[in-house]
Design a protein around this motif. Structure first.
Motif, PDB file in Angstrom:
ATOM      1  N   UNK A   1       0.830  -1.213   0.000  1.00  0.00           N
ATOM      2  CA  UNK A   1       0.000   0.000   0.000  1.00  0.00           C
ATOM      3  C   UNK A   1       0.855   1.250   0.000  1.00  0.00           C
ATOM      4  N   UNK A   2       0.309   2.296  -0.600  1.00  0.00           N
ATOM      5  CA  UNK A   2       1.055   3.539  -0.787  1.00  0.00           C
ATOM      6  C   UNK A   2       0.734   4.562   0.308  1.00  0.00           C
ATOM      7  N   UNK A   3       1.646   5.523   0.490  1.00  0.00           N
ATOM      8  CA  UNK A   3       1.358   6.593   1.459  1.00  0.00           C
ATOM      9  C   UNK A   3       0.615   7.739   0.757  1.00  0.00           C
ATOM     10  N   UNK A   4       0.251   8.733   1.534  1.00  0.00           N
ATOM     11  CA  UNK A   4      -0.597   9.811   1.008  1.00  0.00           C
ATOM     12  C   UNK A   4       0.077  10.589  -0.124  1.00  0.00           C
ATOM     13  N   UNK A   5       1.363  10.841   0.051  1.00  0.00           N
ATOM     14  CA  UNK A   5       2.116  11.577  -0.971  1.00  0.00           C
ATOM     15  C   UNK A   5       2.062  10.877  -2.328  1.00  0.00           C
ATOM     16  N   UNK A   6       2.315   9.581  -2.273  1.00  0.00           N
ATOM     17  CA  UNK A   6       2.310   8.771  -3.504  1.00  0.00           C
ATOM     18  C   UNK A   6       0.921   8.789  -4.124  1.00  0.00           C
ATOM     19  N   UNK A   7      -0.087   8.648  -3.261  1.00  0.00           N
ATOM     20  CA  UNK A   7      -1.473   8.638  -3.745  1.00  0.00           C
ATOM     21  C   UNK A   7      -1.807   9.977  -4.409  1.00  0.00           C
ATOM     22  N   UNK A   8      -1.460  11.060  -3.704  1.00  0.00           N
ATOM     23  CA  UNK A   8      -1.816  12.393  -4.226  1.00  0.00           C
ATOM     24  C   UNK A   8      -1.047  12.746  -5.494  1.00  0.00           C
ATOM     25  N   UNK A   9       0.132  12.148  -5.646  1.00  0.00           N
ATOM     26  CA  UNK A   9       0.851  12.467  -6.882  1.00  0.00           C
ATOM     27  C   UNK A   9       0.525  11.475  -8.004  1.00  0.00           C
ATOM     28  N   UNK A  10      -0.483  10.643  -7.790  1.00  0.00           N
ATOM     29  CA  UNK A  10      -0.964   9.762  -8.862  1.00  0.00           C
ATOM     30  C   UNK A  10      -0.020   8.624  -9.200  1.00  0.00           C
ATOM     31  N   UNK A  11       0.850   8.270  -8.231  1.00  0.00           N
ATOM     32  CA  UNK A  11       1.862   7.237  -8.553  1.00  0.00           C
ATOM     33  C   UNK A  11       1.578   5.898  -7.882  1.00  0.00           C
ATOM     34  N   UNK A  12       0.316   5.702  -7.463  1.00  0.00           N
ATOM     35  CA  UNK A  12      -0.016   4.480  -6.716  1.00  0.00           C
ATOM     36  C   UNK A  12       0.366   3.199  -7.465  1.00  0.00           C
ATOM     37  N   UNK A  13      -0.030   3.088  -8.736  1.00  0.00           N
ATOM     38  CA  UNK A  13       0.220   1.832  -9.446  1.00  0.00           C
ATOM     39  C   UNK A  13       1.717   1.569  -9.652  1.00  0.00           C
ATOM     40  N   UNK A  14       2.466   2.645  -9.924  1.00  0.00           N
ATOM     41  CA  UNK A  14       3.924   2.478 -10.069  1.00  0.00           C
ATOM     42  C   UNK A  14       4.526   1.981  -8.771  1.00  0.00           C
ATOM     43  N   UNK A  15       4.064   2.594  -7.681  1.00  0.00           N
ATOM     44  CA  UNK A  15       4.592   2.230  -6.366  1.00  0.00           C
ATOM     45  C   UNK A  15       4.272   0.761  -6.038  1.00  0.00           C
ATOM     46  N   UNK A  16       3.017   0.394  -6.271  1.00  0.00           N
ATOM     47  CA  UNK A  16       2.606  -0.982  -5.956  1.00  0.00           C
ATOM     48  C   UNK A  16       3.337  -1.990  -6.837  1.00  0.00           C
ATOM     49  N   UNK A  17       3.520  -1.600  -8.082  1.00  0.00           N
ATOM     50  CA  UNK A  17       4.209  -2.483  -9.012  1.00  0.00           C
ATOM     51  C   UNK A  17       5.615  -2.789  -8.481  1.00  0.00           C
ATOM     52  N   UNK A  18       6.274  -1.764  -7.977  1.00  0.00           N
ATOM     53  CA  UNK A  18       7.617  -1.925  -7.423  1.00  0.00           C
ATOM     54  C   UNK A  18       7.590  -2.787  -6.151  1.00  0.00           C
ATOM     55  N   UNK A  19       6.615  -2.495  -5.281  1.00  0.00           N
ATOM     56  CA  UNK A  19       6.507  -3.263  -4.026  1.00  0.00           C
ATOM     57  C   UNK A  19       6.288  -4.759  -4.328  1.00  0.00           C
ATOM     58  N   UNK A  20       5.475  -5.017  -5.348  1.00  0.00           N
ATOM     59  CA  UNK A  20       5.162  -6.410  -5.685  1.00  0.00           C
ATOM     60  C   UNK A  20       6.366  -7.073  -6.367  1.00  0.00           C
ATOM     61  N   UNK A  21       7.023  -6.286  -7.213  1.00  0.00           N
ATOM     62  CA  UNK A  21       8.166  -6.836  -7.965  1.00  0.00           C
ATOM     63  C   UNK A  21       9.221  -7.434  -7.029  1.00  0.00           C
ATOM     64  N   UNK A  22       9.523  -6.726  -5.950  1.00  0.00           N
ATOM     65  CA  UNK A  22      10.582  -7.239  -5.071  1.00  0.00           C
ATOM     66  C   UNK A  22      10.136  -8.474  -4.281  1.00  0.00           C
ATOM     67  N   UNK A  23       8.840  -8.669  -4.153  1.00  0.00           N
ATOM     68  CA  UNK A  23       8.367  -9.823  -3.375  1.00  0.00           C
ATOM     69  C   UNK A  23       7.979 -11.008  -4.256  1.00  0.00           C
ATOM     70  N   UNK A  24       7.858 -10.720  -5.544  1.00  0.00           N
ATOM     71  CA  UNK A  24       7.242 -11.696  -6.443  1.00  0.00           C
ATOM     72  C   UNK A  24       7.851 -13.096  -6.369  1.00  0.00           C
ATOM     73  N   UNK A  25       9.167 -13.165  -6.248  1.00  0.00           N
ATOM     74  CA  UNK A  25       9.815 -14.485  -6.294  1.00  0.00           C
ATOM     75  C   UNK A  25       9.422 -15.359  -5.101  1.00  0.00           C
ATOM     76  N   UNK A  26       8.932 -14.762  -4.022  1.00  0.00           N
ATOM     77  CA  UNK A  26       8.591 -15.602  -2.850  1.00  0.00           C
ATOM     78  C   UNK A  26       7.080 -15.760  -2.645  1.00  0.00           C
ATOM     79  N   UNK A  27       6.287 -15.014  -3.415  1.00  0.00           N
ATOM     80  CA  UNK A  27       4.834 -15.175  -3.270  1.00  0.00           C
ATOM     81  C   UNK A  27       4.463 -16.574  -3.737  1.00  0.00           C
ATOM     82  N   UNK A  28       3.457 -17.156  -3.130  1.00  0.00           N
ATOM     83  CA  UNK A  28       3.122 -18.554  -3.433  1.00  0.00           C
ATOM     84  C   UNK A  28       1.617 -18.751  -3.314  1.00  0.00           C
ATOM     85  N   UNK A  29       1.169 -19.979  -3.567  1.00  0.00           N
ATOM     86  CA  UNK A  29      -0.276 -20.240  -3.563  1.00  0.00           C
ATOM     87  C   UNK A  29      -0.934 -20.059  -2.203  1.00  0.00           C
ATOM     88  N   UNK A  30      -0.107 -20.001  -1.160  1.00  0.00           N
ATOM     89  CA  UNK A  30      -0.664 -19.795   0.190  1.00  0.00           C
ATOM     90  C   UNK A  30      -0.552 -18.341   0.634  1.00  0.00           C
TER      91      UNK A  30
END
Ligand code: PGA
Length: 229
Positions: free
Chosen positions: A121-150
């Protein structure tokens, strides 16, 4: 069944658990109920709620075992019958949980057979500057290799947690679609979910459930949420 997860943070007591157990005792739950009390109440919650809820912890150690005074490992959680753990909540990230620690915690939970609710989830600054999806994409990218079916992803805009503010429904829909597409996992929404707004939020197809903080401590209102859909 959609998920309703309760996050009691540092609050709650045995008495409050007793009250919740009484108010849910003769109801047919229409949600997959995941209850996350403070560590000290996990065992008691399992005794009281085992027949209708899955019990989760709000965090776990970054270590699998070893001499780490005060830490609680995933294998200790599994040992007492805990089946979920919240990882990477923004309140934990704020007190020092960085991506590498979050990744390790996910791996530890996976090894111990514990399902994970991983928060982004993004903070207020990120939200207000319209960068939520970019931010989330980055947050997910770094975790992607360990995410699993559970793993379940919890989208929790930081600015919505405990503030009474939520994104408009169209925004929640867009963001959940995005996360679902990126991860292929169930995505639940958290941040100021209440008895008044949860049906609207859950009616969005890509919202697989909700993570409820403050409102889950109000027994009467929260019980209503668990059996009204
Ligand atoms: P809130 O908290 O429902 O009180 O906003 C949600 C959370 O922090 O998970």
């Amino acid at each position: 069944m959609k998920i309703i997860a309760a996050n009691w943070k540092m609050d709650g007591s045995k008495e409050l658990i007793d009250n919740l157990a009484i108010s849910l005792s003769d109801l047919k739950l229409v949600f997959n109920f995941i209850f996350c009390p403070p560590f000290t109440l996990i065992d008691y919650s399992i005794q009281k709620f085992a027949s209708f809820a899955k019990i989760g912890a709000q965090d776990c150690s970054v270590f699998e075992n070893g001499p780490h005074t005060g830490d609680i490992s995933c294998s200790r959680l599994a040992d007492i019958g805990c089946s979920f753990v919240i990882i990477g909540h923004s309140e934990r990230r704020k007190s020092g949980d960085y991506d590498s620690a979050i990744k390790t915690k996910i791996e530890n939970a996976q090894k111990a057979g514990i399902n994970q609710i991983v928060c982004v989830g993004e903070d207020l600054n990120t939200y207000e500057s319209g960068k939520t999806l970019d931010f989330l994409s980055q947050q997910i990218k770094v975790l992607k290799s360990v995410l699993n079916n559970n793993t379940v992803i919890a989208y929790e805009p930081i600015w919505a947690i405990g503030t009474g503010k939520i994104p408009i429904l169209k925004e929640i829909e867009k963001i959940h679609n995005f996360i679902e597409k990126e991860t292929g996992l169930t995505v639940i929404y958290g941040g100021s979910v209440t008895l008044n707004n949860y049906i609207d939020i859950l009616s969005i197809k890509s919202v697989g459930g909700v993570l409820v903080g403050g409102e889950s401590l109000k027994i009467e209102r929260f019980s209503k949420m668990l059996y009204t859909w």
